[in-house]
Design an enzyme around this catalytic site. Structure first.
Site, PDB file in Angstrom:
ATOM      1  N   MET A   1      -5.586   2.848   2.000  1.00 30.99           N
ATOM      2  CA  MET A   1      -4.188   2.403   1.964  1.00 30.99           C
ATOM      3  C   MET A   1      -3.625   2.560   0.549  1.00 30.99           C
ATOM      4  SD  MET A   1      -3.361   1.383   5.027  1.00 30.99           S
ATOM      5  CE  MET A   1      -2.056   0.168   4.979  1.00 30.99           C
ATOM      6  N   CYS A   2      -2.348   2.423   0.472  1.00 27.93           N
ATOM      7  CA  CYS A   2      -1.664   2.659  -0.787  1.00 27.93           C
ATOM      8  C   CYS A   2      -0.750   1.481  -1.040  1.00 27.93           C
ATOM      9  CB  CYS A   2      -0.832   3.929  -0.692  1.00 27.93           C
ATOM     10  SG  CYS A   2      -1.751   5.316  -0.009  1.00 27.93           S
ATOM     11  N   GLU A   3      -0.114   1.473  -2.181  1.00 24.29           N
ATOM     12  CA  GLU A   3       0.883   0.439  -2.430  1.00 24.29           C
ATOM     13  C   GLU A   3       2.228   1.082  -2.755  1.00 24.29           C
ATOM     14  OE1 GLU A   3       0.266  -3.247  -3.811  1.00 24.29           O
ATOM     15  OE2 GLU A   3      -1.887  -3.311  -3.458  1.00 24.29           O
ATOM     16  N   ASN A 108       3.001   4.483   2.948  1.00 21.96           N
ATOM     17  CA  ASN A 108       1.732   3.767   2.937  1.00 21.96           C
ATOM     18  C   ASN A 108       1.264   3.699   4.378  1.00 21.96           C
ATOM     19  OD1 ASN A 108       0.438   1.334   3.817  1.00 21.96           O
ATOM     20  ND2 ASN A 108       0.832   0.337   1.874  1.00 21.96           N
TER      21      ASN A 108
END
Lengths: 259, 259
Positions: A1-3, A108
């Protein structure tokens, strides 16, 4: 996952404080080691700083943190790669021109079965699900609105529907901006806060930094920050719902559609 | 008028030395106070640093000067505005996607009667003659080659012809790159030099800096630098002729058409 990190403001505002929190998550307090990027709009133009290296170790991220670039619309992203290798062409945000406007996108989440989405003239350069989803989205918008309509509400409705389609393919949290509007879509993790007078103090979760917004603002400033997770621990952030689509304009929530 | 700087190399190479010379011309030894920009390709991706402020006073230019970003293809520009106001959207280089490749463009000169050029789906965001010429050029290329041909020579021929058309509208010195090839077109001021083993020393004209390339390179490195005016005073730069069109690939002159 990313932010994700986004901003909408009614006056050119720097995002140094929030970015300081975010960049710590890039390999320091968070696992997002696979690059980061930030796009600042200034008028109709934009500047993007990006790096396939972790933000917590990036010289360029240091500059962005210290150098107050003032903008009304910002889109930022730190990445933990899932689809697509670690490289500059796979580093968000992505920007393309439509209608003589630069549109900037960050995502995301993770999609499956996205390979067959038709992107038309917007051809992905890298090999992420995110860039492909962005190209498909722009192609959908251009297909329906070859020219921009006078009132953009109908475009926002259409973007929201397209986001629903993308959400049906997996996790799809999104920031999208043309420099004037900041559009958001939530599948699971997206929070927002609008700061306005009377301004108070706030402390970052990810680093020992406190800011007194009153020192940094005028009484008329309105600034919204959108982030995957709240960046401060002494303010009240709104959590977006699954399927929630919002449009921010000049710092204010201008349009919202619950999922 | 503006100044152009481009690089093509067979190994990722930093351009700090040449950029140090160029940025002095942005408001210090030269009159080009109206912004600057530089695009570095890394793989299929790119990073652009730009600023509407003079390069000789820019924090971001300082970073680019000190921070060795290694690239095989670079396009840079410092601006003295003639057509179009001083703003970020009017700051070169400009980048657009065609065929799933990012194309980056910078222009030195001034055109008249360019307003009627058809740009098709590539719509200018700012109001410079340069961005409009770039959009027209991409539209011409896409119109003739909706898909990229296997051999790009025919594309290069076509680009050269389009550049002739633009030159008929005024002064048109150009750098154009897709990250693999660096294309140049000369109306009046464009110089180039290819550096290879045995490497020697060189001294900047615009600042008291000397570099010993032998310390910075391996024997197989081949690096071409293209600039409006020679950047060093102890090397032999080639002056391009009016109408000369060249293509550089992996540091070498790969194709040249005299005007």
């Amino acid at each position: 996952m990313c932010e994700l990190l986004g901003m909408s403001a009614n006056v050119p505002t720097d995002i140094c404080f929030s970015f300081t929190g975010l960049m710590q998550r890039g390999g320091n307090t968070g696992p997002h080691r696979d690059g980061w990027g930030i796009t600042f709009y200034e008028g109709k133009g934009f500047r993007t700083f990006k790096d396939p290296n972790p933000s917590s170790q990036s010289r360029i991220a240091e500059l962005v943190q210290e150098y107050p670039i003032k903008s009304r619309a910002v889109v930022s992203h730190i990445r933990q790669a899932n689809r697509g290798g670690v490289s500059l062409e796979n580093t968000h945000p992505f920007t393309r021109e439509l209608w003589g406007q630069y549109w900037t996108f960050a995502h995301n989440g993770q999609l499956t079965g996205y390979e067959s989405l038709e992107t038309g003239r917007f051809k992905p350069v890298g090999d992420t699900d995110s860039e492909l989803a962005f190209c498909w989205l722009l192609n959908q918008v251009e297909g329906r609105f070859p020219e921009p309509p006078e009132e953009l509400d109908v475009v926002f409705d259409w973007v929201a529907k397209c986001c629903d389609t993308l959400r049906s393919l997996g996790v799809y949290n999104m920031l999208l901006s043309n420099g004037e509007y900041v559009l958001t879509y939530c599948t699971n993790n997206l929070h927002w806060i609008t700061r306005r007078a009377p301004f108070g103090k706030a402390s970052l979760i990810d680093e020992d930094v406190t800011i007194d917004f009153q020192q940094e603002t005028t009484p008329n400033d309105v600034v919204t920050v959108v982030a995957t997770q709240p960046l401060t621990n002494d303010e009240c952030w709104h959590k977006m719902l699954p399927g929630e689509f919002s449009v921010f304009h000049l710092g204010e929530l201008a349009y919202s559609r619950k999922g």
